[in-house]
Write an enzyme that holds these catalytic residues in place. Sequence first.
Site, PDB file in Angstrom:
ATOM      1  N   PHE A 181       3.299  -2.668   1.304  1.00  0.00           N
ATOM      2  CA  PHE A 181       1.887  -2.374   1.549  1.00  0.00           C
ATOM      3  C   PHE A 181       1.289  -3.585   2.265  1.00  0.00           C
ATOM      4  CE2 PHE A 181      -2.621  -2.544   0.736  1.00  0.00           C
ATOM      5  CZ  PHE A 181      -3.024  -1.239   1.005  1.00  0.00           C
ATOM      6  N   ASP A 266       3.781 -11.892   4.203  1.00  0.00           N
ATOM      7  CA  ASP A 266       2.482 -11.402   3.739  1.00  0.00           C
ATOM      8  C   ASP A 266       2.274 -11.932   2.318  1.00  0.00           C
ATOM      9  OD1 ASP A 266       0.400  -9.986   2.590  1.00  0.00           O
ATOM     10  OD2 ASP A 266       0.995  -8.048   3.421  1.00  0.00           O
ATOM     11  N   LYS A 295      -7.384 -12.221  -0.322  1.00  0.00           N
ATOM     12  CA  LYS A 295      -7.615 -12.004  -1.744  1.00  0.00           C
ATOM     13  C   LYS A 295      -8.134 -13.247  -2.455  1.00  0.00           C
ATOM     14  CE  LYS A 295      -4.895  -7.820  -2.483  1.00  0.00           C
ATOM     15  NZ  LYS A 295      -6.016  -6.962  -2.877  1.00  0.00           N
TER      16      LYS A 295
END
Length: 446
Positions: A181, A266, A295
């Site tokens: 994802f 990532d 985040k």
Amino acid sequence: MSTELSATAQGRSSAGGPGVAGHREAGGAPIAAEAAATTLVSQSSGADWLARYSSSLMGVFGTPQRVLVRGAGCLVWDADGKEYLDLLGGIAVNALGHAHPFVTSVISSQLATLGHVSNFFTSPTQIALAEKLLAISKAPAGSKVFFANSGTEANEAAFKLARRNNGDGQRTKIIALEGAFHGRTMGALALTAKEAYRAPFEPLPSGVVHVPFGDIEALRAAVDDSTAAVFLEPIQGEAGVRPLSAEYLQAAREATTAAGALLILDEVQTGIGRTGKWLASEDAGIVPDAVTLAKGLGGGFPVGALITFGSTTSALLTAGQHGTTFGGNPVATAAALATLHAIESQGVLHNVLTVGAHLREGLAAVEGVTEVRGEGLLIGFDVNADVAPAMVTAALDAGFIINSPGPRTIRLAPPLILTIEQADRFLSTLPELIATATAQTAKDSQ
């Protein structure tokens, strides 16, 4: 963080900081926004807010589970006054919990000084944050940073970086993993593996190939002279917290180097202390070509970053080839500097390791838990039946916020300041949550 910024923020923090109940400006009047928010909340119940939500917001997230109105540390409260222990942290975003006094003070101070300048200009906080990220990532000389507003935007920039690694015009393939994802914008979505996310928006940008998770030989077979880049999450969060081994990351580095492809990591969910290290990939002993962050970087304030390692990779995107209006603005970069400063100065990385190990050990001892995965405070655990979604509901009723990325999987990504005592509160309640969810699931199936 600059001395001036730190000193100013510390001064405001000692006075209570914005967002703390009762905070007043020098003249004695309540901050207007805080007063307005208090008035709005006092007039409406959670049910009232949700009715208004359904009539005014797009339904892309379904019906919200609760209407949250206030937070402090690892706790949040909803519009009806119920308290919850937040074990999800805004999906690994609230690294320092909610309303951290130092971070909120820095944001307030910066916004009162300089809020937005556009990308025609820069600011001291933007430059200082770029330097800090290069330092903590141990990036070699010639490395650079591009700032975005989110993880998907950071990955979108990385996708374009990969496209630029095509000097001979033959490097058209980008490799990602099954279960990956990387976001929901079109380039990031092309990298994302889940068919339910992809299908409504096809055709997606072409050239992306997904190979089996954790299979070194499959990766080696896929990487060839037509490969522009390999995208990897050191730990796949949305797939249920599945870590890649150090051996896999090392093999990926060897294969991409031999083929002239980029290795792009990532670390949107795993970076900035989530695993007890600045980057989850540190232990593999490799130097990637690029890393994406977001985040936890802003401690709750939207900010993302693409770090390119070395002068060759950093030169791939040139003036005019990418940009953003809000990326790297003074407030976002000040928030990130404050977050990094607090993590460093308050022993947060040690806390992540200590509490994370305690929580994982406790989970493994609970009857009904079949597997525990993850590092630090990014934890996934499986239960012995398809009751995880019902566990989320039962947990909310019991005053805990958790997440279910699969029918048997629970994900925990709490603030990095979670205490042993708070972890034990959840552990002691977990058997009851499993029992309640099992009974409810059985009832629903009748």
